[in-house]
Design a protein around this motif. Structure first.
Motif, PDB file in Angstrom:
ATOM      1  N   SER A   1     -18.708  -3.751 -25.067  1.00 23.04           N
ATOM      2  CA  SER A   1     -17.941  -4.993 -25.372  1.00 23.04           C
ATOM      3  C   SER A   1     -16.555  -4.739 -26.052  1.00 23.04           C
ATOM      4  O   SER A   1     -15.092  -5.415 -25.370  1.00 23.04           O
ATOM      5  N   ASP A   2     -16.843  -3.567 -27.149  1.00 25.21           N
ATOM      6  CA  ASP A   2     -14.831  -3.793 -27.639  1.00 25.21           C
ATOM      7  C   ASP A   2     -14.110  -2.729 -26.465  1.00 25.21           C
ATOM      8  O   ASP A   2     -12.829  -3.292 -26.509  1.00 25.21           O
ATOM      9  N   ALA A   3     -14.312  -1.638 -25.894  1.00 26.57           N
ATOM     10  CA  ALA A   3     -13.891  -0.927 -24.873  1.00 26.57           C
ATOM     11  C   ALA A   3     -13.323  -2.316 -23.896  1.00 26.57           C
ATOM     12  O   ALA A   3     -12.089  -2.244 -23.836  1.00 26.57           O
ATOM     13  N   LEU A   4     -13.966  -3.175 -23.487  1.00 22.26           N
ATOM     14  CA  LEU A   4     -13.599  -3.598 -22.134  1.00 22.26           C
ATOM     15  C   LEU A   4     -12.671  -5.028 -22.945  1.00 22.26           C
ATOM     16  O   LEU A   4     -11.830  -5.720 -22.177  1.00 22.26           O
ATOM     17  N   HIS A   5     -13.488  -5.742 -24.306  1.00 18.25           N
ATOM     18  CA  HIS A   5     -12.087  -6.531 -24.711  1.00 18.25           C
ATOM     19  C   HIS A   5     -10.532  -5.967 -25.253  1.00 18.25           C
ATOM     20  O   HIS A   5      -9.624  -6.632 -25.092  1.00 18.25           O
ATOM     21  N   ALA A   6     -10.554  -5.101 -25.245  1.00 15.64           N
ATOM     22  CA  ALA A   6      -9.308  -4.640 -25.655  1.00 15.64           C
ATOM     23  C   ALA A   6      -8.753  -4.073 -24.379  1.00 15.64           C
ATOM     24  O   ALA A   6      -7.375  -4.333 -24.627  1.00 15.64           O
ATOM     25  N   ALA A   7      -9.072  -4.087 -23.280  1.00 13.90           N
ATOM     26  CA  ALA A   7      -8.384  -3.466 -22.229  1.00 13.90           C
ATOM     27  C   ALA A   7      -8.414  -5.041 -21.366  1.00 13.90           C
ATOM     28  O   ALA A   7      -7.204  -4.768 -21.035  1.00 13.90           O
ATOM     29  N   ALA A   8      -9.007  -6.146 -21.583  1.00 14.52           N
ATOM     30  CA  ALA A   8      -8.512  -7.529 -21.466  1.00 14.52           C
ATOM     31  C   ALA A   8      -7.639  -7.815 -21.859  1.00 14.52           C
ATOM     32  O   ALA A   8      -6.614  -8.342 -21.307  1.00 14.52           O
ATOM     33  N   PHE A   9      -7.257  -7.637 -23.000  1.00 15.26           N
ATOM     34  CA  PHE A   9      -6.826  -8.284 -24.079  1.00 15.26           C
ATOM     35  C   PHE A   9      -5.039  -7.511 -23.565  1.00 15.26           C
ATOM     36  O   PHE A   9      -4.092  -8.138 -23.256  1.00 15.26           O
ATOM     37  N   PHE A  10      -5.333  -6.586 -23.397  1.00 15.10           N
ATOM     38  CA  PHE A  10      -3.717  -5.638 -23.355  1.00 15.10           C
ATOM     39  C   PHE A  10      -3.910  -5.759 -22.071  1.00 15.10           C
ATOM     40  O   PHE A  10      -2.012  -5.653 -21.801  1.00 15.10           O
ATOM     41  N   ASN A  11      -4.247  -6.232 -20.949  1.00 12.02           N
ATOM     42  CA  ASN A  11      -3.480  -6.642 -19.596  1.00 12.02           C
ATOM     43  C   ASN A  11      -2.878  -7.955 -19.245  1.00 12.02           C
ATOM     44  O   ASN A  11      -2.517  -7.669 -19.256  1.00 12.02           O
ATOM     45  N   TRP A  12      -3.686  -8.595 -20.549  1.00 14.91           N
ATOM     46  CA  TRP A  12      -2.920 -10.279 -20.259  1.00 14.91           C
ATOM     47  C   TRP A  12      -1.968 -10.538 -21.653  1.00 14.91           C
ATOM     48  O   TRP A  12      -0.079 -10.247 -20.948  1.00 14.91           O
ATOM     49  N   ALA A  13      -1.539  -9.077 -22.632  1.00 15.47           N
ATOM     50  CA  ALA A  13      -0.445  -9.107 -23.919  1.00 15.47           C
ATOM     51  C   ALA A  13       0.280  -8.206 -22.594  1.00 15.47           C
ATOM     52  O   ALA A  13       1.594  -8.634 -22.994  1.00 15.47           O
ATOM     53  N   ASN A  14       0.073  -7.105 -21.964  1.00 16.30           N
ATOM     54  CA  ASN A  14       1.063  -6.762 -20.948  1.00 16.30           C
ATOM     55  C   ASN A  14       1.665  -7.135 -19.711  1.00 16.30           C
ATOM     56  O   ASN A  14       3.375  -7.605 -19.937  1.00 16.30           O
ATOM     57  N   ARG A  15       0.809  -8.222 -19.426  1.00 14.22           N
ATOM     58  CA  ARG A  15       1.732  -9.055 -18.341  1.00 14.22           C
ATOM     59  C   ARG A  15       3.048  -9.897 -19.152  1.00 14.22           C
ATOM     60  O   ARG A  15       3.712 -10.298 -18.651  1.00 14.22           O
ATOM     61  N   LEU A  16       2.210 -10.866 -20.273  1.00 19.61           N
ATOM     62  CA  LEU A  16       2.869 -11.756 -20.603  1.00 19.61           C
ATOM     63  C   LEU A  16       4.155 -10.451 -21.595  1.00 19.61           C
ATOM     64  O   LEU A  16       5.319 -11.510 -21.376  1.00 19.61           O
ATOM     65  N   MET A  17       4.185 -10.116 -22.044  1.00 18.51           N
ATOM     66  CA  MET A  17       5.473  -8.596 -22.591  1.00 18.51           C
ATOM     67  C   MET A  17       6.223  -9.035 -20.939  1.00 18.51           C
ATOM     68  O   MET A  17       7.577  -8.378 -21.856  1.00 18.51           O
ATOM     69  N   LEU A  18       6.045  -8.354 -20.586  1.00 17.06           N
ATOM     70  CA  LEU A  18       6.914  -8.170 -19.243  1.00 17.06           C
ATOM     71  C   LEU A  18       7.547  -9.060 -18.484  1.00 17.06           C
ATOM     72  O   LEU A  18       8.786  -8.589 -17.913  1.00 17.06           O
ATOM     73  N   SER A  19       6.782 -10.521 -18.972  1.00 19.95           N
ATOM     74  CA  SER A  19       7.261 -10.965 -18.079  1.00 19.95           C
ATOM     75  C   SER A  19       8.326 -11.735 -19.013  1.00 19.95           C
ATOM     76  O   SER A  19       9.307 -12.681 -18.950  1.00 19.95           O
ATOM     77  N   LEU A  20       8.824 -11.266 -19.895  1.00 16.15           N
ATOM     78  CA  LEU A  20       9.389 -12.304 -20.999  1.00 16.15           C
ATOM     79  C   LEU A  20      10.429 -11.453 -21.447  1.00 16.15           C
ATOM     80  O   LEU A  20      11.714 -11.856 -22.289  1.00 16.15           O
ATOM     81  N   GLY A  21      10.650 -10.073 -21.718  1.00 18.83           N
ATOM     82  CA  GLY A  21      11.632  -9.026 -22.437  1.00 18.83           C
ATOM     83  C   GLY A  21      11.274  -7.893 -22.114  1.00 18.83           C
ATOM     84  O   GLY A  21      10.662  -7.331 -20.794  1.00 18.83           O
ATOM     85  N   GLU A  22      12.276  -6.837 -22.283  1.00 20.59           N
ATOM     86  CA  GLU A  22      12.484  -5.302 -21.682  1.00 20.59           C
ATOM     87  C   GLU A  22      12.601  -4.217 -22.976  1.00 20.59           C
ATOM     88  O   GLU A  22      12.605  -5.426 -23.595  1.00 20.59           O
ATOM     89  N   PRO A  23      11.738  -3.093 -22.909  1.00 21.67           N
ATOM     90  CA  PRO A  23      11.654  -2.217 -24.185  1.00 21.67           C
ATOM     91  C   PRO A  23      13.111  -1.387 -24.168  1.00 21.67           C
ATOM     92  O   PRO A  23      13.998  -1.710 -22.826  1.00 21.67           O
ATOM     93  N   THR A  24      13.787  -1.408 -25.404  1.00 20.01           N
ATOM     94  CA  THR A  24      15.422  -0.806 -25.179  1.00 20.01           C
ATOM     95  C   THR A  24      14.550  -0.092 -26.226  1.00 20.01           C
ATOM     96  O   THR A  24      13.435   0.367 -27.032  1.00 20.01           O
ATOM     97  N   PRO A  25      16.042   1.235 -26.571  1.00 18.80           N
ATOM     98  CA  PRO A  25      15.896   1.793 -27.791  1.00 18.80           C
ATOM     99  C   PRO A  25      15.813   1.140 -29.134  1.00 18.80           C
ATOM    100  O   PRO A  25      16.549   0.195 -29.391  1.00 18.80           O
ATOM    101  N   ALA A  26      15.354   2.147 -29.892  1.00 21.13           N
ATOM    102  CA  ALA A  26      14.619   1.882 -31.093  1.00 21.13           C
ATOM    103  C   ALA A  26      16.076   1.028 -32.381  1.00 21.13           C
ATOM    104  O   ALA A  26      16.358   0.173 -32.662  1.00 21.13           O
ATOM    105  N   LYS A  27      17.313   1.439 -31.850  1.00 20.46           N
ATOM    106  CA  LYS A  27      18.483   1.295 -32.269  1.00 20.46           C
ATOM    107  C   LYS A  27      18.912   0.031 -31.794  1.00 20.46           C
ATOM    108  O   LYS A  27      19.878  -0.534 -32.538  1.00 20.46           O
ATOM    109  N   ASP A  28      18.045  -0.345 -30.897  1.00 17.11           N
ATOM    110  CA  ASP A  28      18.466  -1.912 -30.327  1.00 17.11           C
ATOM    111  C   ASP A  28      17.598  -3.436 -31.670  1.00 17.11           C
ATOM    112  O   ASP A  28      17.205  -3.736 -30.679  1.00 17.11           O
ATOM    113  N   ARG A  29      16.854  -2.785 -32.147  1.00 18.60           N
ATOM    114  CA  ARG A  29      15.419  -3.726 -32.285  1.00 18.60           C
ATOM    115  C   ARG A  29      15.967  -4.339 -33.023  1.00 18.60           C
ATOM    116  O   ARG A  29      17.142  -5.012 -33.717  1.00 18.60           O
TER     117      ARG A  29
END
Length: 190
Positions: A162-190
């Motif tokens: 259950s823990d493994a599936l919760h982690a995967a399912a939550f991050f499937n959602w979180a990834n798609r949210l993050m990917l739709s709202l912006g983009e990663p940058t090098p750390a100096k741009d933090r």
């Protein structure tokens, strides 16, 4: 950015986040950690503090609940595999660092990032966790009884599965949210 890394990264939103000085007590409560106020991602999510509060509580329970179940390292592994599969460079970097730290298996985590979710793993347990996480992430229809059987054969009980599936399912959602709202940058741009 396209390369997967365990380095600290920045993140640039495509929508305007709240400025730190605009954060109210309700926003800070939803953030749960004062350090998150410096993150443009969390300040963007703070535009809806009730949803952010629910997200924060869910994240904390999935990854920090020590009441049995899957060890933290393997919860982080599930999030890393999900993020690697989804192409979320930022989330993969964060959770790969945690997976490497908590598991003391940095070479295995590095191989997952470098070679992808099909990379050879040192044991059946990690292979089963990665495969189940990716199948659930790709489409829930790809996940099935065979994945549960492999997780059980690798020594996971119902709570750990259950823990493994919760982690995967939550991050499937979180990834798609993050990917739709912006983009990663090098750390100096933090």
């Amino acid at each position: 950015m396209t390369g997967f890394t365990q380095d600290h990264l920045g993140w640039r939103p495509w929508l305007a986040p709240l400025a730190e000085e605009e954060l109210t007590d309700a926003h800070h409560e939803a953030l749960a950690d004062k350090a998150r106020a410096a993150s443009p991602y969390f300040r963007l999510l703070a535009r809806d503090p009730e949803v952010l509060h629910a997200r924060t509580k869910t994240d904390a329970d999935i990854f920090r609940n020590a009441d049995g179940g899957l060890p933290r390292a393997e919860r982080e592994l599930a999030a890393t595999a999900t993020s690697r599969h989804n192409g979320c460079v930022y989330c993969a970097s964060v959770h790969a660092r945690f997976a490497a730290h908590h598991s003391k298996r940095p070479a295995d985590v590095r191989r997952l990032l470098d070679e992808g979710v099909g990379a050879e793993q040192a044991d059946d347990r990690w292979r089963a966790l990665i495969d189940a996480s990716v199948a659930l992430t790709a489409t829930p229809g790809q996940f099935g009884a065979g994945h549960i059987a492999a997780l059980r054969a690798a020594g996971l009980d119902d709570l750990a599965i259950s823990d493994a599936l919760h982690a995967a399912a939550f991050f499937n959602w979180a990834n798609r949210l993050m990917l739709s709202l912006g983009e990663p940058t090098p750390a100096k741009d933090r």
